[in-house]
Design an enzyme around this catalytic site. Structure first.
Site, PDB file in Angstrom:
ATOM      1  N   SER A  47       0.652  -1.300  -0.227  1.00 56.86           N
ATOM      2  CA  SER A  47      -0.347   0.541  -0.081  1.00 56.86           C
ATOM      3  C   SER A  47       1.283   1.523  -0.203  1.00 56.86           C
ATOM      4  CB  SER A  47      -0.835   0.045   1.041  1.00 56.86           C
ATOM      5  OG  SER A  47      -1.808   1.320   1.310  1.00 56.86           O
ATOM      6  N   GLU A  48       0.450   2.921  -0.578  1.00 53.34           N
ATOM      7  CA  GLU A  48       1.090   3.580  -1.061  1.00 53.34           C
ATOM      8  C   GLU A  48       1.667   4.712   0.156  1.00 53.34           C
ATOM      9  OE1 GLU A  48      -1.430   6.261  -2.815  1.00 53.34           O
ATOM     10  OE2 GLU A  48      -1.508   4.221  -4.040  1.00 53.34           O
TER      11      GLU A  48
END
Length: 218
Positions: A47-48
């Site tokens: 996840s960024e």
């Protein structure tokens, strides 16, 4: 007209994610793919906002408000998972370290251009976020979206009319009506929802489609 449900779409995308892949699931519909990955298949979800090793959504009542994905949804962390600085996460994305990203879209063109951050509506808040980094940084870009807008307009078009996120970046498109590959020759249909013909699919698609290759494996 029969359509795949959102759960069926997520399960179909999950089938195409191989063992050992490093994968980013975009905000919205793509996040549901995590719930359909077989537990025996080792896939590393990133996840960024700085997570690697995410699992499926937590059971109701077991959410940890400090453990969220980029869409601010509660997630789980598998054994061996880690969280780290936002900048390190973007270095992964931009450095070509992700095998696949799964993104939503407003439009995809016949050449694989992606528009998924702004429709031009006067009341819309433009926020491209990390989508442009994922679109050009991941080795493969899967798009997961409804085939048409709520008003029935095609989302697969010859040329995008919305602001682009990435040019020629999309590898494969999963909709509620079909699975379509972006090839050098154009948009090649791989699968169509049962009960729909190729001709009917073309009628609800602005971009020119190529029929499935006879005898090809799905």
């Amino acid at each position: 007209m029969k359509r795949y449900s959102r759960e069926q779409m997520a399960e179909r995308v999950a089938r195409d994610i191989p063992e050992g892949a490093y994968v980013n699931l975009g905000i919205g519909l793509p996040t549901t793919v995590a719930n359909f990955l077989p537990p025996e298949r080792e896939v590393f979800l990133q996840s960024e906002n700085g997570l690697l090793g995410m699992g499926p959504a937590p059971a109701p009542g077991e959410e940890d408000e400090d453990l969220i994905n980029a869409g601010k949804q509660a997630v789980t962390l598998l054994t061996g998972g880690a969280y780290f600085h936002h900048a390190d996460s973007f270095a992964m994305m931009r450095g070509g370290h992700l095998d696949i990203c799964v993104l939503g879209a407003f439009q995809v063109s016949g050449k694989g251009d992606l528009a998924n951050w702004h429709t031009g509506a006067p009341d819309a808040i433009p926020a491209v976020g990390g989508a442009m980094d994922l679109a050009i940084g991941a080795k493969q870009v899967f798009v997961m979206m409804e085939h048409q807008t709520r008003s029935g307009e095609p989302k697969l078009v010859e040329n995008c009319s919305y602001a682009l996120t990435g040019i020629g970046c999309v590898s494969r498109i999963y909709t509620d009506l079909a699975v379509i590959d972006v090839t050098e020759g154009g948009l090649r249909v791989r699968e169509i929802v049962p009960g729909m013909t190729f001709e009917d699919l073309q009628k609800v698609t602005s971009a020119v489609l190529l029929p499935p290759v006879e005898g090809a494996q799905a």
